[in-house]
Design a protein around this motif. Structure first.
Motif, short mmCIF file in Angstrom:
data_model
loop_
_atom_site.label_atom_id
_atom_site.label_comp_id
_atom_site.label_asym_id
_atom_site.label_seq_id
_atom_site.Cartn_x
_atom_site.Cartn_y
_atom_site.Cartn_z
N VAL A 95 0.86 -1.28 -0.06
CA VAL A 95 0.05 0.28 -0.10
C VAL A 95 0.70 1.32 0.02
O VAL A 95 0.66 2.00 -0.85
CB VAL A 95 -1.04 -0.10 1.16
CG1 VAL A 95 -1.79 1.41 1.36
CG2 VAL A 95 -2.09 -1.17 1.11
N TRP A 96 2.30 1.19 0.89
CA TRP A 96 2.82 2.52 0.95
C TRP A 96 3.55 2.81 -0.50
O TRP A 96 3.44 3.76 -1.05
CB TRP A 96 3.99 2.26 1.92
CG TRP A 96 4.52 3.21 2.18
CD1 TRP A 96 4.29 4.18 3.63
CD2 TRP A 96 5.76 3.80 1.80
NE1 TRP A 96 5.02 5.11 3.59
CE2 TRP A 96 6.18 5.06 2.44
CE3 TRP A 96 6.61 3.54 0.59
CZ2 TRP A 96 7.17 5.89 2.31
CZ3 TRP A 96 7.60 4.33 0.39
CH2 TRP A 96 7.98 5.60 1.03
N TRP A 97 3.97 1.69 -0.98
CA TRP A 97 4.74 1.83 -2.31
C TRP A 97 3.75 1.99 -3.56
O TRP A 97 4.09 2.99 -4.33
CB TRP A 97 5.60 0.71 -2.69
CG TRP A 97 6.75 0.43 -1.83
CD1 TRP A 97 7.00 0.13 -0.45
CD2 TRP A 97 8.12 1.26 -2.15
NE1 TRP A 97 8.26 0.26 -0.29
CE2 TRP A 97 8.85 1.07 -1.21
CE3 TRP A 97 8.47 2.30 -3.08
CZ2 TRP A 97 10.35 1.55 -1.11
CZ3 TRP A 97 9.90 2.59 -3.23
CH2 TRP A 97 10.64 2.37 -2.12
N ARG A 98 2.63 1.80 -3.48
CA ARG A 98 1.49 2.14 -4.60
C ARG A 98 1.10 3.46 -4.33
O ARG A 98 0.87 4.19 -5.32
CB ARG A 98 0.35 0.95 -4.56
CG ARG A 98 0.84 -0.47 -5.04
CD ARG A 98 -0.43 -1.11 -5.11
NE ARG A 98 -1.42 -0.69 -6.09
CZ ARG A 98 -2.65 -0.44 -5.97
NH1 ARG A 98 -3.03 -0.30 -4.84
NH2 ARG A 98 -3.15 0.08 -7.15
N SER A 99 1.12 3.80 -3.02
CA SER A 99 0.60 5.12 -2.79
C SER A 99 1.51 6.23 -3.30
O SER A 99 1.09 7.06 -3.85
CB SER A 99 0.22 5.33 -1.26
OG SER A 99 -0.31 6.67 -1.16
N THR A 104 1.10 11.06 -3.69
CA THR A 104 0.25 11.29 -2.39
C THR A 104 0.91 12.22 -1.49
O THR A 104 1.74 13.07 -1.88
CB THR A 104 0.16 9.84 -1.50
OG1 THR A 104 -0.54 10.19 -0.48
CG2 THR A 104 1.50 9.44 -1.13
N THR A 105 0.79 12.45 -0.25
CA THR A 105 1.13 13.50 0.65
C THR A 105 1.97 12.77 1.77
O THR A 105 2.14 11.37 1.89
CB THR A 105 0.17 14.20 1.50
OG1 THR A 105 -0.67 13.45 2.29
CG2 THR A 105 -0.84 14.96 0.44
N ILE A 112 0.05 5.53 6.70
CA ILE A 112 0.03 4.32 6.12
C ILE A 112 0.96 3.27 6.89
O ILE A 112 0.58 2.16 7.14
CB ILE A 112 0.36 4.23 4.60
CG1 ILE A 112 -0.72 4.91 3.73
CG2 ILE A 112 0.68 2.79 4.15
CD1 ILE A 112 -0.40 5.03 2.21
N ASN A 113 2.12 3.73 7.24
CA ASN A 113 2.99 2.95 8.12
C ASN A 113 2.57 2.74 9.40
O ASN A 113 2.54 1.83 10.32
CB ASN A 113 4.27 3.59 7.73
CG ASN A 113 5.49 2.74 8.65
OD1 ASN A 113 5.40 1.43 8.65
ND2 ASN A 113 6.60 3.35 9.18
N ALA A 114 2.00 4.01 10.00
CA ALA A 114 1.74 3.97 11.49
C ALA A 114 0.29 3.34 11.72
O ALA A 114 -0.03 3.31 12.82
CB ALA A 114 1.64 5.76 11.97
N GLY A 115 -0.61 3.09 10.68
CA GLY A 115 -1.61 2.80 10.95
C GLY A 115 -1.67 1.33 11.35
O GLY A 115 -2.81 0.88 11.83
N HIS A 130 -6.11 5.59 1.90
CA HIS A 130 -4.86 4.19 1.89
C HIS A 130 -4.61 3.87 3.23
O HIS A 130 -4.71 2.84 3.78
CB HIS A 130 -3.74 4.82 1.00
CG HIS A 130 -3.92 4.94 -0.44
ND1 HIS A 130 -4.27 3.83 -1.30
CD2 HIS A 130 -4.15 5.95 -1.25
CE1 HIS A 130 -4.34 4.19 -2.38
NE2 HIS A 130 -4.24 5.59 -2.50
N ALA A 131 -4.52 5.23 3.90
CA ALA A 131 -4.13 4.93 5.44
C ALA A 131 -5.46 4.17 6.52
O ALA A 131 -5.27 3.35 7.18
CB ALA A 131 -3.70 6.26 6.08
N ARG A 132 -6.71 4.54 5.85
CA ARG A 132 -7.70 4.01 6.42
C ARG A 132 -8.01 2.64 6.13
O ARG A 132 -8.50 1.83 6.82
CB ARG A 132 -9.12 4.90 5.89
CG ARG A 132 -10.23 4.40 6.69
CD ARG A 132 -11.44 5.34 6.24
NE ARG A 132 -11.26 6.70 6.30
CZ ARG A 132 -11.19 7.64 5.11
NH1 ARG A 132 -11.20 7.18 3.94
NH2 ARG A 132 -10.95 8.71 5.54
#
Length: 704
Positions: A95-99, A104-105, A112-115, A130-132
């Motif tokens: 998800v992180w890399w696709r985002s 993204t911001t 995304i990582n902290a979620g 993405h983070a959600r």
């Protein structure tokens, strides 16, 4: 992010031998699908194994499983969270890399990582789609890992049930009794005496070493065992007996006798019994006489086993001798009559052990009491007789019948038949003897038995089974949704600081070239030494400023002395990177007298230090501390050239030109700080109390 001048400070750590134009970097496109397939296979295997264990163990005895199903389910409940965590971690990286690939911001990338952490789930819900998605997946994964263990344990439970089933058992017992088992003709040996005592006192037959007839649990096992015994034929005669007939006075009314006839073929043991079996109200009794001829035989004994205790059913054998006989056999010791040292045969042993104990005789006594004729009995005191057995077998139950008062008052002489009792004792003696023989004389006999009783069975709760499978499937779905689109990535990805730093263009990672995967980056520049004092990073002899100082005090006045000094430090650092040599790094403290306030600092060869020259404005006014200085090893001291702190054409302060050749040794403007004693590492006196970066040891945690 560093500006252009910061990038120019970084010199290559080593000379590369690779052709830069042909160096494309590694792309491990197979690792991610392999990792996903491995974890997914483990998760599906956990589901299938759980279902198989719960279905297979349903309504099966607990003892039939070498490892209990609950323990196996506990192992699966431990493997499942581990595999699910691995798959979830890979999903977060995807998800992180696709985002970041689609744009993204920084806030979204952070959450995304902290979620994936419980403490940041609320913030991740507010940070974007993405983070959600990661936060929702984390909640489902946490719930699955938390509940899968209790759910699987609830899906199976032990339960006591009344059951009946066939089992196979084994016992060591002799089918024939050899001569000498009781002793010699003239003497009863200790083994024979022990068997006689066990038989007479009725001690339990317990499990012997090596015997496998311990009935499981608290149930009962019933079967038929072949062992040594006797074959017998009994006949009975009855005749009227007038108890008040004067001619019958002193006649026998109760007797037990046994005699061996060795001259017959085969030798026989004779058992005789006489007793009054019934008496009417006129005192006319029935005198019964029973004669039994006994020979040796191998018999089939019904046995019952419970809690390791063996109980043969001798009563059943006595009433069904024809069905119990397997074969007859003879013994030479029973035919021996003259040699006292000869081994005693089994029949002679039965005579010595049982016949002499139960031999008895009682005679009739007629008398008057208060003018009324009554009868009784008296014991005969013949040689080797036991007179008390007439009392033991007397039927006293008739004495409580109120309808037979005349009988009770005048002629209460009725006995139980001693035949069954004595014959079952003989059978018990033979069975115990066959069981007590040494293993060399016995065979290991296997027999079928029927088990009945309560047994602990595994019972599966299919409702909890369905709930467990649903939880595990939901966990897999939650992680697979995060992995959606992994095929769009052109290399194996993770959230390693090396990979994320490389994608953000960290100057320290530029020497890794086009490598983007953590292992490849480590292979290229993993040997590099770095240090950080909380404000600045030193790498390869270069100060890489983070901009912390420029955003504090100097933000008020861009033309203040502090701002000029900061610009000076940055420009001097920029000039130092062009040389690439003569850099020293070390450790110092703010105050020698206060070791608790010590913090790391590193020195550049042109006089720039990561420590602020004056952390307190009062120190600057009082001149408590001088300006830091730097020395180069093996060179003469050359004073630092005057610096122009005034901006040139509106630009930043400029450093004086650096001589193109030679080694520079720079002196600080103030007094040289004394190195603090007790600091860690080795100090070079020419380094002004600083510890070279090459001597900084890597530790698991930061240390001053």
């Amino acid at each position: 992010m560093a500006d252009g001048s910061s990038r120019s400070l970084l010199a290559p750590a080593r000379e590369y031998t690779k052709n830069q134009s042909a160096w494309r970097g590694q792309r491990s496109t197979y690792k991610l699908p392999t990792l996903i397939f491995t974890f997914l296979t483990l998760l599906v295997a956990c589901i299938i194994a759980s279902i198989f264990i719960l279905l297979r163990s349903h309504e099966h005895p607990v003892g039939s499983w070498a490892i209990r199903p609950s323990i196996l389910l506990s192992v699966l409940a431990g493997i499942y969270p581990i595999a699910l965590s691995g798959l979830f971690t890979a999903g977060v990286a995807v998800v992180w890399w696709r985002s970041i690939t689609h744009g993204t911001t920084l806030k979204t990338l952070h959450y995304i990582n902290a979620g994936a952490s419980p403490k940041d789930i609320p913030g991740a819900f507010l940070a974007g789609g993405h983070a959600r998605r990661v936060a929702l997946g984390a909640l489902v994964v946490f719930a699955a890992k938390l509940t899968i263990g209790p759910f699987l344990q609830q899906a199976t439970k032990p339960e006591l049930r009344d059951i009946t089933r066939d089992i196979t058992m084994s016992i060591r017992i002799a089918s024939e009794i050899p001569d000498g088992a009781f002793g010699t003709v003239s003497a009863f040996q200790p083994q024979g005496i022990g068997i006689q005592q066990d038989t007479f006192f009725g001690y339990n037959l317990t499990v012997k070493d090596g015997a496998q007839f311990h009935c499981p649990g608290n149930g009962t096992c019933e079967g038929n065992v072949t062992a040594a015994g006797i074959n017998f034929v009994c006949s009975s005669e009855s005749a009227p007996f007038d108890l008040f007939d004067p001619g019958e006075n002193f006649s026998t009314v109760f007797s037990i006798d046994m005699e061996l006839q060795p001259e017959t073929s085969p030798p026989q043991l004779l058992f005789d019994s006489t007793y009054i079996s019934a008496v009417d109200d006129n005192c006319i009794g029935t005198l019964t006489t029973t004669n039994c001829n006994i020979i040796l035989a191998t018999m089939l004994y019904p046995v019952r086993i419970r809690n390791g205790i063996l109980r043969p059913n001798f009563t059943h054998v006595f009433h069904n001798p024809t069905t119990a006989i397997v074969k007859n056999y003879t013994s030479a010791g029973d035919a021996e009559m003259e040699n006292p040292k000869a081994f005693m045969g089994p029949l002679r042993g039965a005579l010595e052990a049982v016949g002499m104990i139960y031999r008895t005789k009682a005679h009739l006594i007629q008398r008057q009491i208060d003018g009324i004729d009554v009868v009784g009995y008296n014991f005969m005191t013949e040689d080797r007789s036991a007179p008390f057995w007439a009392n033991m077998f007397l039927n006293t139950s008739l004495l409580g019948d109120p309808g037979r008062a005349e009988f009770i008052r005048r002629c209460p002489l009725v006995w139980y038949s001693p035949v069954e009792y004595v014959m079952t004792v003989v059978l018990a003696l033979m069975f115990r003897t066959a069981y007590a023989l040494s293993p060399e004389l016995t065979g290991n006999q296997t027999f079928d038995a029927v088990y009945s009783g309560e047994e602990l069975w595994n019972i599966t709760d299919f409702g909890w089974l369905a709930a467990s499978v649903a939880v595990m499937v939901c966990g897999i779905i939650a992680t697979m949704l995060l992995l959606w689109g992994w095929w769009q990535l052109d290399h194996y990805t993770s959230l390693s600081p090396l990979e994320t730093g490389k994608v953000f263009g960290a100057p320290i990672l530029t020497n890794a070239g086009p490598e983007q995967e953590a292992r490849a980056i480590i292979r290229e520049i993993g040997h590099e030494r770095v240090a950080h004092d909380g404000d600045e990073l030193v790498w390869n002899g270069t100060v890489y400023a983070t901009g912390v100082a420029a955003t504090t005090r100097n933000a008020r006045d861009p033309f203040s002395d502090d701002h000029r000094l900061s610009s000076l430090d940055t420009r001097m650092s920029a000039q130092s990177s062009l040389r690439g040599k003569g850099h020293r790094r070390g450790m110092s403290s703010v105050s020698d007298s206060s070791p608790s306030q010590a913090r790391p600092s590193f020195e550049h060869s042109l006089g720039v230090t990561t420590r602020r020259p004056y952390d307190d404005e009062a120190e600057l006014d009082s001149g408590q501390y001088g300006r830091p200085r730097s020395r180069s090893r093996g060179s003469d001291a050359i004073p630092m050239l005057p610096l122009s702190l005034s901006p040139v054409s509106g630009g930043s302060p400029q450093l004086p030109p650096i001589p193109p050749t030679g080694t520079i040794r720079m002196e600080a403007f103030g007094p040289t700080p004394r190195p603090r004693k007790g600091s860690r590492g080795e100090f070079d006196p020419l380094a002004g109390g600083k510890r070279p970066l090459s001597k900084i040891e890597e530790r698991g945690s930061p240390s001053p």
